[in-house]
Motif scaffolding. Structure first.
Motif, short mmCIF file in Angstrom:
data_model
loop_
_atom_site.label_atom_id
_atom_site.label_comp_id
_atom_site.label_asym_id
_atom_site.label_seq_id
_atom_site.Cartn_x
_atom_site.Cartn_y
_atom_site.Cartn_z
N GLN A 208 0.82 -1.21 0.00
CA GLN A 208 0.00 0.00 0.00
C GLN A 208 0.85 1.25 0.00
O GLN A 208 0.53 2.25 -0.64
N TRP A 209 2.00 1.20 0.69
CA TRP A 209 2.92 2.33 0.73
C TRP A 209 3.43 2.64 -0.68
O TRP A 209 3.55 3.79 -1.08
N VAL A 210 3.74 1.59 -1.41
CA VAL A 210 4.23 1.79 -2.79
C VAL A 210 3.14 2.42 -3.65
O VAL A 210 3.40 3.36 -4.41
N VAL A 211 1.92 1.93 -3.54
CA VAL A 211 0.82 2.46 -4.35
C VAL A 211 0.57 3.93 -4.04
O VAL A 211 0.33 4.74 -4.93
N GLU A 212 0.66 4.30 -2.77
CA GLU A 212 0.35 5.67 -2.36
C GLU A 212 1.50 6.64 -2.63
O GLU A 212 1.26 7.79 -3.02
N HIS A 213 2.74 6.20 -2.45
CA HIS A 213 3.87 7.13 -2.51
C HIS A 213 4.72 7.02 -3.76
O HIS A 213 5.45 7.95 -4.10
N TYR A 214 4.64 5.90 -4.47
CA TYR A 214 5.45 5.73 -5.68
C TYR A 214 4.58 5.23 -6.84
O TYR A 214 4.84 4.18 -7.43
N PRO A 215 3.53 5.98 -7.17
CA PRO A 215 2.54 5.50 -8.16
C PRO A 215 3.07 5.42 -9.59
O PRO A 215 2.42 4.80 -10.43
N GLN A 216 4.22 6.05 -9.88
CA GLN A 216 4.74 6.06 -11.25
C GLN A 216 5.88 5.06 -11.44
O GLN A 216 6.55 5.10 -12.47
N THR A 217 6.09 4.19 -10.49
CA THR A 217 7.22 3.26 -10.58
C THR A 217 6.81 1.93 -11.21
O THR A 217 5.63 1.55 -11.21
N PRO A 218 7.80 1.18 -11.72
CA PRO A 218 7.51 -0.12 -12.33
C PRO A 218 7.03 -1.17 -11.32
O PRO A 218 6.59 -2.26 -11.73
N GLN A 219 7.10 -0.87 -10.02
CA GLN A 219 6.69 -1.84 -9.01
C GLN A 219 5.19 -1.83 -8.75
O GLN A 219 4.68 -2.66 -7.99
N ILE A 220 4.45 -0.92 -9.38
CA ILE A 220 3.01 -0.81 -9.14
C ILE A 220 2.25 -2.09 -9.47
O ILE A 220 1.39 -2.53 -8.68
N PRO A 221 2.47 -2.75 -10.62
CA PRO A 221 1.73 -3.99 -10.90
C PRO A 221 1.90 -5.03 -9.79
O PRO A 221 0.92 -5.64 -9.35
N GLU A 222 3.14 -5.21 -9.34
CA GLU A 222 3.38 -6.19 -8.27
C GLU A 222 2.73 -5.75 -6.97
O GLU A 222 2.22 -6.58 -6.21
N ALA A 223 2.74 -4.44 -6.70
CA ALA A 223 2.13 -3.94 -5.46
C ALA A 223 0.62 -4.22 -5.46
O ALA A 223 0.06 -4.68 -4.45
N LEU A 224 -0.03 -3.96 -6.59
CA LEU A 224 -1.48 -4.24 -6.68
C LEU A 224 -1.76 -5.73 -6.56
O LEU A 224 -2.71 -6.15 -5.88
N ALA A 225 -0.93 -6.54 -7.22
CA ALA A 225 -1.11 -7.99 -7.14
C ALA A 225 -0.88 -8.48 -5.72
O ALA A 225 -1.59 -9.38 -5.23
N THR A 226 0.08 -7.89 -5.03
CA THR A 226 0.35 -8.27 -3.64
C THR A 226 -0.83 -7.93 -2.74
O THR A 226 -1.20 -8.72 -1.85
N LEU A 227 -1.44 -6.78 -2.98
CA LEU A 227 -2.62 -6.40 -2.19
C LEU A 227 -3.78 -7.37 -2.43
O LEU A 227 -4.44 -7.82 -1.48
N ALA A 228 -4.00 -7.69 -3.70
CA ALA A 228 -5.09 -8.62 -4.02
C ALA A 228 -4.83 -9.99 -3.39
O ALA A 228 -5.73 -10.60 -2.78
N TYR A 229 -3.63 -10.47 -3.49
CA TYR A 229 -3.27 -11.78 -2.97
C TYR A 229 -3.35 -11.81 -1.45
O TYR A 229 -3.91 -12.75 -0.85
N SER A 230 -2.80 -10.78 -0.79
CA SER A 230 -2.75 -10.77 0.67
C SER A 230 -4.13 -10.61 1.29
O SER A 230 -4.46 -11.27 2.29
N TYR A 231 -4.96 -9.74 0.69
CA TYR A 231 -6.31 -9.57 1.23
C TYR A 231 -7.12 -10.86 1.06
O TYR A 231 -7.95 -11.20 1.91
N ASP A 232 -6.87 -11.59 -0.01
CA ASP A 232 -7.55 -12.87 -0.19
C ASP A 232 -7.14 -13.85 0.91
O ASP A 232 -7.99 -14.56 1.47
#
Length: 327
Positions: A208-232
């Motif tokens: 979530q920190w990456v999504v909020e503070h580094y939204p233009q970085t190449p790590q965003i896809p993995e950050a979103l996938a991590t959120l989806a996976y972890s919340y599941d």
């Protein structure tokens, strides 16, 4: 009663050593006495310039430090401080370069070239993260302490906020972009570790920190996938589905046919080249400073422009042969 011969020998050796030590302590080295300036301020700056032209940074530092010490209020003082800042950077003495930059900023906040000090401070802090043998080890940058690049990021923020039209602002913005990727990767390294140990809440916090503070970085896809996976995994299917829908819209290849997230594929979407090479590959070419500083007036700066401007200014056709004082 006489002592055995071997005991007499040991006693003689001990007395000899004690005498030698006493003699050394009674003849301490003479203290070096500062005899004051050995040259005029003009000679010091001229000698420094000659040393700089030859790449003799130790000698240049010696001359500039003497000028700064003995003539702190001279017409050349501020120019000498900026040139010394440049010399320390070229010697890879980044800690002292940062200290000199901060000193110049504090003492000369209105100087026309103070933006140079802000810029070098950021670059020097940035280089401290990549200096030394760690650059060539298998330890990734994102696995190391990132305190220096966090400082550098803030240094560049200060530069751009205070001097948005500075000639260094564009380069500083590029460096901030690169640092953002490094910091985002640092967070994702922690998120991967937390997933491995099934610490789902900790993993979501990092992502979530990456999504909020580094939204233009190449790590965003993995950050979103991590959120989806972890919340599941946490049993929050509603929140997990929200992130899966975001992935479907922006990165559909990261969602499997059954609607679950493809975390392995998401990890490959990051800046893998930069992550795998300690920042040696995938780094901006301008991360290696070459340079000149704008320490002097318009006329005198022409003799420094190609050497001291971090490669941002053009090489002069006819370098000046004299060095007027900086006001």
């Amino acid at each position: 009663m006489s002592l055995p011969r071997y005991k007499m020998t040991m006693l003689a050796v001990s007395l000899g050593i004690a005498t030698a030590m006493t003699g050394c302590s009674s003849n301490p080295k003479k203290e070096v006495v500062d005899t004051g300036p050995q040259s005029s301020e003009q000679i010091y700056i001229q000698n420094a310039e000659k040393a700089l032209e030859r790449g003799q940074y130790i000698e240049a530092a010696k001359q500039l430090e003497a000028l700064d010490t003995y003539y702190p209020t001279s017409n050349y003082a501020q120019q000498a401080q900026l040139e010394l800042l440049y010399v320390k950077f070229q010697q890879k003495d980044y800690e002292n370069a940062v200290a000199l930059a901060e000193r110049f900023i504090k003492l000369n906040p209105q100087h026309p070239n103070v933006d140079y000090a802000y810029y070098v401070r950021g670059v020097a802090n940035m280089e401290q993260n990549y200096a030394g043998l760690l650059r060539y080890t298998s330890l990734k940058q994102s696995h190391r302490d990132v305190s220096y690049i966090k400082l550098a990021y803030q240094n560049f923020v200060d530069l751009i906020r205070r001097y948005p039209s500075s000639q260094y602002a564009v380069d500083a913005a590029q460096r901030m972009k690169f640092i953002g990727q490094e910091l985002a990767e640092h967070e994702m390294v922690a998120a991967r570790f937390n997933i491995k140990r099934k610490a789902w809440i900790a993993a979501t916090e990092r992502a979530q920190w990456v999504v909020e503070h580094y939204p233009q970085t190449p790590q965003i896809p993995e950050a979103l996938a991590t959120l989806a996976y972890s919340y599941d995994k946490l049993g929050d299917r509603a929140t997990s589905q929200q992130y899966i829908e975001l992935l479907k819209l922006n990165y559909p290849h990261l969602v499997k046919a059954d609607g679950s997230v493809n975390l392995r594929a998401a990890r490959q979407d990051g800046s893998w080249l930069n992550r795998a090479t300690l920042g040696i590959l995938g780094r901006s070419e301008k991360n290696t400073v070459e340079t000149t500083h704008p320490a002097a007036t318009e006329d005198s700066s022409r003799s420094l422009i190609n050497r001291l401007s971090f490669g941002l200014l053009d090489k002069p056709e006819q370098p000046a042969t004299t060095l007027p004082a900086t006001q």
